[in-house]
Write a protein that holds these residues in place. Sequence first.
Motif, PDB file in Angstrom:
ATOM      1  N   HIS A  76     -50.139 -41.029  -0.558  1.00 34.81           N
ATOM      2  CA  HIS A  76     -49.042 -41.260   0.667  1.00 34.81           C
ATOM      3  C   HIS A  76     -47.483 -41.186  -0.271  1.00 34.81           C
ATOM      4  O   HIS A  76     -47.636 -41.259  -1.121  1.00 34.81           O
ATOM      5  N   HIS A  78     -45.306 -42.907  -0.260  1.00 33.66           N
ATOM      6  CA  HIS A  78     -44.148 -43.445  -0.283  1.00 33.66           C
ATOM      7  C   HIS A  78     -43.777 -43.836  -1.953  1.00 33.66           C
ATOM      8  O   HIS A  78     -44.533 -43.412  -3.135  1.00 33.66           O
ATOM      9  N   HIS A  81     -45.729 -44.824  -5.258  1.00 34.20           N
ATOM     10  CA  HIS A  81     -46.452 -43.986  -4.714  1.00 34.20           C
ATOM     11  C   HIS A  81     -46.509 -42.467  -5.896  1.00 34.20           C
ATOM     12  O   HIS A  81     -47.566 -42.545  -6.488  1.00 34.20           O
ATOM     13  N   HIS A 150     -51.392 -45.778   7.659  1.00 33.07           N
ATOM     14  CA  HIS A 150     -50.559 -46.360   6.922  1.00 33.07           C
ATOM     15  C   HIS A 150     -49.352 -45.695   6.732  1.00 33.07           C
ATOM     16  O   HIS A 150     -48.338 -45.728   7.047  1.00 33.07           O
ATOM     17  N   ASP A 167     -52.866 -46.870  -0.247  1.00 30.95           N
ATOM     18  CA  ASP A 167     -52.259 -48.065   0.818  1.00 30.95           C
ATOM     19  C   ASP A 167     -53.858 -48.452   2.166  1.00 30.95           C
ATOM     20  O   ASP A 167     -52.737 -49.426   2.706  1.00 30.95           O
TER      21      ASP A 167
HETATM   22 FE   LIG Z   1     -47.166 -47.216   0.405  1.00 33.58          FE
END
Ligand SMILES: [Fe+2]
Length: 242
Positions: A76, A78, A81, A150, A167
Amino acid sequence: MSKGPDPSRLYFRQLLCGRDLATSDPTAAQMVNFVYLIGDRERGECLAVDPAWDVDGLLAIAQADGMRITGALATHYHPDHVGGEIFGIQIEGLPRLLERQPVKVHAHRAEVTGIRQVTGLSAGDFVVHDGSDVVRAGDIPIELVHTPGHTPGSQCFLVGDRLVAGDTLFVQGCGRVDLPGGDPDEMYRTLTQRLARLPETTVLYPGHDYGPTETSTLGQERRENAYLRLRSLEDWRALMGA
Ligand SMILES: [Fe+2]
């Protein structure tokens, strides 16, 4: 479900940031992300999952194992990551990996815009996927499982009986749904339906070391993780304090 990859060929490493990578970076030690390398020992090729931290260290680990990183998988968007700025701190991530090794980033269709925004990568850097697509690391198949909640394009990776969950699911926890793109109702469907098809013996490899152990099984999580013991959307909303 297939029997999964030949265990003698499967290359699989779980690396804890702050311990195995980015050892002198206090932010990495605080955020305790896991980076994964998944590959084919025979072909000497692997993919890096969420290679945000200490890219040079990650490349060195792969090389020391006789493996070459031939692509990246993003769970994802973020920055902890994929790279980018978080809390005023710059994380090198995918741009550094592509600078060192010009590989493609495999991401879900619904996540590409977010990853581009935080990393500055261009459209041509991506292979865009839908859920259920299969990506190969050498001859090792990795199934992409779309698990929104998420974030809209969150995905998990299924390699034989191993689930690399980003996550979406942690040992005794699950990802937040109150950040931009988070959707509590989608997360409920992910936890109670999308992940429900996976057998008890599936080994959980989370995106952060937030639990009492670094891995678990879905069987154990179904018994002990409150987020997998939901009976109704109302239960879930109560648990989330919504
Ligand atoms: Fe995250």
